[in-house]
Motif scaffolding. Structure first.
Motif, PDB file in Angstrom:
ATOM      1  N   TYR A 166     116.049   7.952  24.806  1.00 30.48           N
ATOM      2  CA  TYR A 166     115.001   7.193  24.134  1.00 30.48           C
ATOM      3  C   TYR A 166     113.629   7.796  24.426  1.00 30.48           C
ATOM      4  N   SER A 167     112.716   7.596  23.484  1.00 35.66           N
ATOM      5  CA  SER A 167     111.325   7.984  23.678  1.00 35.66           C
ATOM      6  C   SER A 167     110.507   6.726  23.898  1.00 35.66           C
ATOM      7  N   LEU A 168     109.513   6.834  24.756  1.00 37.00           N
ATOM      8  CA  LEU A 168     108.649   5.703  25.063  1.00 37.00           C
ATOM      9  C   LEU A 168     107.350   5.739  24.276  1.00 37.00           C
ATOM     10  N   ALA A 169     106.854   6.923  23.982  1.00 35.86           N
ATOM     11  CA  ALA A 169     105.652   7.081  23.169  1.00 35.86           C
ATOM     12  C   ALA A 169     105.783   8.370  22.380  1.00 35.86           C
ATOM     13  N   GLU A 170     105.250   8.359  21.152  1.00 30.59           N
ATOM     14  CA  GLU A 170     105.339   9.514  20.271  1.00 30.59           C
ATOM     15  C   GLU A 170     104.039   9.691  19.506  1.00 30.59           C
ATOM     16  N   LEU A 171     103.821  10.921  19.070  1.00 30.60           N
ATOM     17  CA  LEU A 171     102.775  11.202  18.095  1.00 30.60           C
ATOM     18  C   LEU A 171     103.192  12.435  17.305  1.00 30.60           C
ATOM     19  N   GLY A 208     110.084  16.863  32.470  1.00 25.56           N
ATOM     20  CA  GLY A 208     108.678  16.685  32.786  1.00 25.56           C
ATOM     21  C   GLY A 208     108.241  15.256  32.578  1.00 25.56           C
ATOM     22  N   GLN A 209     107.072  14.953  33.120  1.00 29.42           N
ATOM     23  CA  GLN A 209     106.472  13.639  32.954  1.00 29.42           C
ATOM     24  C   GLN A 209     105.174  13.685  32.160  1.00 29.42           C
ATOM     25  N   ILE A 210     104.601  14.882  31.980  1.00 31.90           N
ATOM     26  CA  ILE A 210     103.315  15.022  31.296  1.00 31.90           C
ATOM     27  C   ILE A 210     103.403  16.146  30.282  1.00 31.90           C
ATOM     28  N   ALA A 211     102.868  15.891  29.089  1.00 34.43           N
ATOM     29  CA  ALA A 211     102.692  16.940  28.085  1.00 34.43           C
ATOM     30  C   ALA A 211     101.281  16.809  27.519  1.00 34.43           C
ATOM     31  N   ARG A 212     100.519  17.894  27.628  1.00 35.47           N
ATOM     32  CA  ARG A 212      99.150  17.913  27.100  1.00 35.47           C
ATOM     33  C   ARG A 212      99.081  18.933  25.973  1.00 35.47           C
ATOM     34  N   ARG A 228     110.159   9.022  38.027  1.00 34.70           N
ATOM     35  CA  ARG A 228     110.334  10.029  39.063  1.00 34.70           C
ATOM     36  C   ARG A 228     110.897  11.295  38.438  1.00 34.70           C
ATOM     37  N   GLY A 229     111.051  12.345  39.249  1.00 37.33           N
ATOM     38  CA  GLY A 229     111.556  13.597  38.738  1.00 37.33           C
ATOM     39  C   GLY A 229     113.038  13.539  38.421  1.00 37.33           C
ATOM     40  N   GLY A 230     113.526  14.599  37.827  1.00 39.29           N
ATOM     41  CA  GLY A 230     114.919  14.704  37.437  1.00 39.29           C
ATOM     42  C   GLY A 230     115.025  15.157  36.005  1.00 39.29           C
ATOM     43  N   SER A 231     116.155  15.796  35.660  1.00 34.37           N
ATOM     44  CA  SER A 231     116.299  16.372  34.326  1.00 34.37           C
ATOM     45  C   SER A 231     116.334  15.318  33.238  1.00 34.37           C
ATOM     46  N   LEU A 232     116.563  14.049  33.573  1.00 41.43           N
ATOM     47  CA  LEU A 232     116.578  13.004  32.548  1.00 41.43           C
ATOM     48  C   LEU A 232     115.176  12.608  32.114  1.00 41.43           C
ATOM     49  N   SER A 233     114.134  12.973  32.844  1.00 38.31           N
ATOM     50  CA  SER A 233     112.756  12.706  32.443  1.00 38.31           C
ATOM     51  C   SER A 233     112.313  13.827  31.510  1.00 38.31           C
ATOM     52  N   ARG A 242     106.479  16.491  15.820  1.00 40.13           N
ATOM     53  CA  ARG A 242     106.663  15.248  16.570  1.00 40.13           C
ATOM     54  C   ARG A 242     106.615  15.551  18.059  1.00 40.13           C
ATOM     55  N   THR A 243     105.698  14.920  18.776  1.00 42.62           N
ATOM     56  CA  THR A 243     105.603  15.075  20.228  1.00 42.62           C
ATOM     57  C   THR A 243     105.976  13.751  20.882  1.00 42.62           C
ATOM     58  N   TRP A 244     106.575  13.815  22.063  1.00 36.88           N
ATOM     59  CA  TRP A 244     107.118  12.591  22.632  1.00 36.88           C
ATOM     60  C   TRP A 244     107.296  12.708  24.141  1.00 36.88           C
ATOM     61  N   VAL A 245     107.379  11.554  24.794  1.00 35.94           N
ATOM     62  CA  VAL A 245     107.736  11.456  26.202  1.00 35.94           C
ATOM     63  C   VAL A 245     108.808  10.383  26.309  1.00 35.94           C
ATOM     64  N   GLY A 246     109.846  10.654  27.102  1.00 37.47           N
ATOM     65  CA  GLY A 246     110.928   9.678  27.187  1.00 37.47           C
ATOM     66  C   GLY A 246     111.971  10.031  28.210  1.00 37.47           C
ATOM     67  N   VAL A 247     113.205   9.603  27.932  1.00 39.03           N
ATOM     68  CA  VAL A 247     114.301   9.690  28.883  1.00 39.03           C
ATOM     69  C   VAL A 247     115.566  10.110  28.139  1.00 39.03           C
ATOM     70  N   ASP A 248     116.338  10.991  28.771  1.00 33.88           N
ATOM     71  CA  ASP A 248     117.642  11.390  28.223  1.00 33.88           C
ATOM     72  C   ASP A 248     118.682  11.156  29.317  1.00 33.88           C
ATOM     73  N   ASN A 249     119.257   9.948  29.332  1.00 29.14           N
ATOM     74  CA  ASN A 249     120.150   9.551  30.421  1.00 29.14           C
ATOM     75  C   ASN A 249     121.365  10.455  30.561  1.00 29.14           C
ATOM     76  N   ALA A 250     121.829  11.051  29.467  1.00 25.62           N
ATOM     77  CA  ALA A 250     123.051  11.855  29.516  1.00 25.62           C
ATOM     78  C   ALA A 250     122.886  13.133  30.319  1.00 25.62           C
ATOM     79  N   ARG A 251     121.665  13.546  30.593  1.00 27.34           N
ATOM     80  CA  ARG A 251     121.453  14.785  31.344  1.00 27.34           C
ATOM     81  C   ARG A 251     121.722  14.627  32.839  1.00 27.34           C
ATOM     82  N   ASP A 252     121.763  13.410  33.314  1.00 27.61           N
ATOM     83  CA  ASP A 252     121.872  13.143  34.746  1.00 27.61           C
ATOM     84  C   ASP A 252     123.305  12.772  35.094  1.00 27.61           C
ATOM     85  N   ALA A 253     123.791  13.259  36.239  1.00 26.89           N
ATOM     86  CA  ALA A 253     125.152  12.940  36.646  1.00 26.89           C
ATOM     87  C   ALA A 253     125.212  12.179  37.953  1.00 26.89           C
TER      88      ALA A 253
END
Length: 462
Positions: A166-171, A208-212, A228-233, A242-253
């Protein structure tokens, strides 16, 4: 509740623009307004507008910087995306607006000095599953160049839902812009590569957590995820802009905890079968699920201004108030050995007091192997009085020092009497499996949704 559900279902069942009542909120130069099919959140530093079409889809129509007059958004920029039971959905696909309300930001006791702000609350229902709701709250404070957005799923059904990417914010922006990604790696506290910065000229999907994003003149927009860090961030940009920040739960084990402390592997185990989901988040029946918070801001005058815009707003309005003190932590050089003891630590405590220190923090091992029970290791910290207070604690107080204690309340050692007496409190099956890994601090994981466990932890910590 029945009336509210009936109204929501009715709103999703018929065509035409949503019946969002007119509402407005004002705090200083910050304004939130809902008027029919138009929604705006603005102050003198940032303006965001949304449009609501006849199918009740919501899109950003403007994200602009009043100082430069630059609008970074396309006319119909989607706002979010979320995968529900392996089905991709978004603000323009599946989700339809139930209603939008402009209001004052409610006071937060954890941030008494935050001041007044405004927000817009969007309530969405998922077509075909109308009693699955997504609430998204956009907030803005006077003079801030950054907005915050929180997302919460509400399940009003007897069924559970699996939440994937899921994405939390997009532009979505037409501007040709270079991107800088910043990833903060969660892991062992002594690692030195905790932050990595990467330049991305084209499309990307990065940890990542930040995209500028910068158009080459030192102006643009930025996205920040509160994780926090981790490949799911994740942060990213699609080929269409389309630019976005979010989470990809499937990347984490898996979370290795302190078992993986050598570069480049720290804590998190990536999913080797990605994109097949090993892990997903679960929205339980008749419950809510907090997806997290993100931030969207604009800047001009160079990259430093983007950082200043975010940090100033976060420190003033988001970060909980705290009291600073001069502390000393005991973990080094004693580590996990028997040297972490009353006799060895008294000279350090006396030196800290002489230097004007205020708090002496005992790190891991004050409890020995009783993580989960959270009782003093009386062999290292003798208790001579009938009050149960270790002699070392009384010594600290005699030196004018306060006591600090490291704790990891969510984890336990399999030998603890608490786990032996209440195995049903463990997170099944993960917590039971990790409890079998030999580790003196304990790697078992409690199910923090268990009310009895929470009551126990509150009592033992108190």
């Amino acid at each position: 509740m029945i009336a509210a559900l009936a109204a929501a279902a009715a709103a999703l069942a018929v065509g035409g623009p949503p019946a969002s009542p007119h509402s407005i909120a004002q705090a200083g130069d910050a304004t939130a307004r809902v008027s029919g099919s138009q929604v705006v959140l603005r102050n003198n530093q940032i303006v965001q507008r949304w449009g609501i079409d006849g199918a009740r889809h919501v899109s950003t129509t403007e994200l602009s910087d009043p100082a430069t007059g630059q609008n970074w958004s396309v006319p119909d920029s989607p706002g979010f995306a979320v995968t529900v039971d392996s089905v991709p959905t978004s603000s323009n696909l599946g989700w339809r607006l139930i209603g939008a309300t402009a209001q004052a930001i409610p006071p937060d006791p954890a941030r008494p000095a935050a001041g007044r702000g405004v927000e817009v609350v969007f309530r969405y229902g998922l077509a075909g599953r109308r009693q699955l709701e997504l609430d998204r709250t956009w907030s803005l404070y006077p003079g801030a160049a950054v907005e915050g957005v929180s997302s919460t799923l509400v399940d009003r059904t007897p069924a559970a839902f699996r939440i994937g990417k899921y994405s939390l914010a997009e532009l979505t922006s037409p501007a040709p812009a270079s991107a800088e990604v910043q990833a903060y790696h969660g892991g062992s506290d002594w690692r030195q590569d905790f932050r990595a910065a990467t330049s991305e000229p084209g499309a990307f999907d990065d940890e990542g957590q930040i995209a500028r994003f910068d158009n080459g003149s030192g102006a643009g927009w930025f996205l920040v995820g509160q994780r926090r860090g981790g490949s799911l961030s994740r942060v990213g940009r699609d080929p269409g802009g389309r630019t976005w920040v979010g989470v990809d739960n499937a990347r984490d084990a898996f979370d290795w905890g302190p078992l993986m402390t050598s570069p480049p592997n720290y804590n998190r185990q990536d999913n080797p079968a990605y994109p097949a989901p090993v892990r997903q988040r679960t929205l339980l029946p008749l419950r809510t699920l907090d997806l997290g918070r993100a931030y969207l801001g604009v800047y001009h005058g160079g990259a430093q201004q983007a950082a200043a815009a975010f940090v100033n707003d976060f420190a003033a309005h988001e970060m909980p108030a705290g009291t600073q003190s001069v502390d000393l932590n005991s973990f080094h050089p004693w580590g996990h050995g028997s040297g972490l003891s009353d006799a060895n630590l008294r000279p350090q405590a006396a030196l800290l007091a002489s230097l004007g220190g205020e708090t002496f923090m005992l790190d891991d091992q004050w409890q020995g192997a009783s993580s989960g029970d959270w009782q003093w290791d009386s062999a290292r910290f003798p208790i001579s009085g009938a009050d149960g207070v270790p002699d070392f604690v009384k010594y600290l107080h005699s030196q004018g020092l306060q006591l600090g204690l490291w704790m990891s309340p969510a984890e336990f050692n399999s030998s603890s009497s608490t786990y032996q007496s209440h195995p049903q409190w463990a997170c099944t099956p993960t917590g039971d499996v990790t409890a079998q890994i030999p580790n003196d601090a304990g790697l078992g994981v409690w199910d923090m949704n268990n009310k009895s466990l929470r009551a126990y932890l509150s009592s033992v910590i108190d």
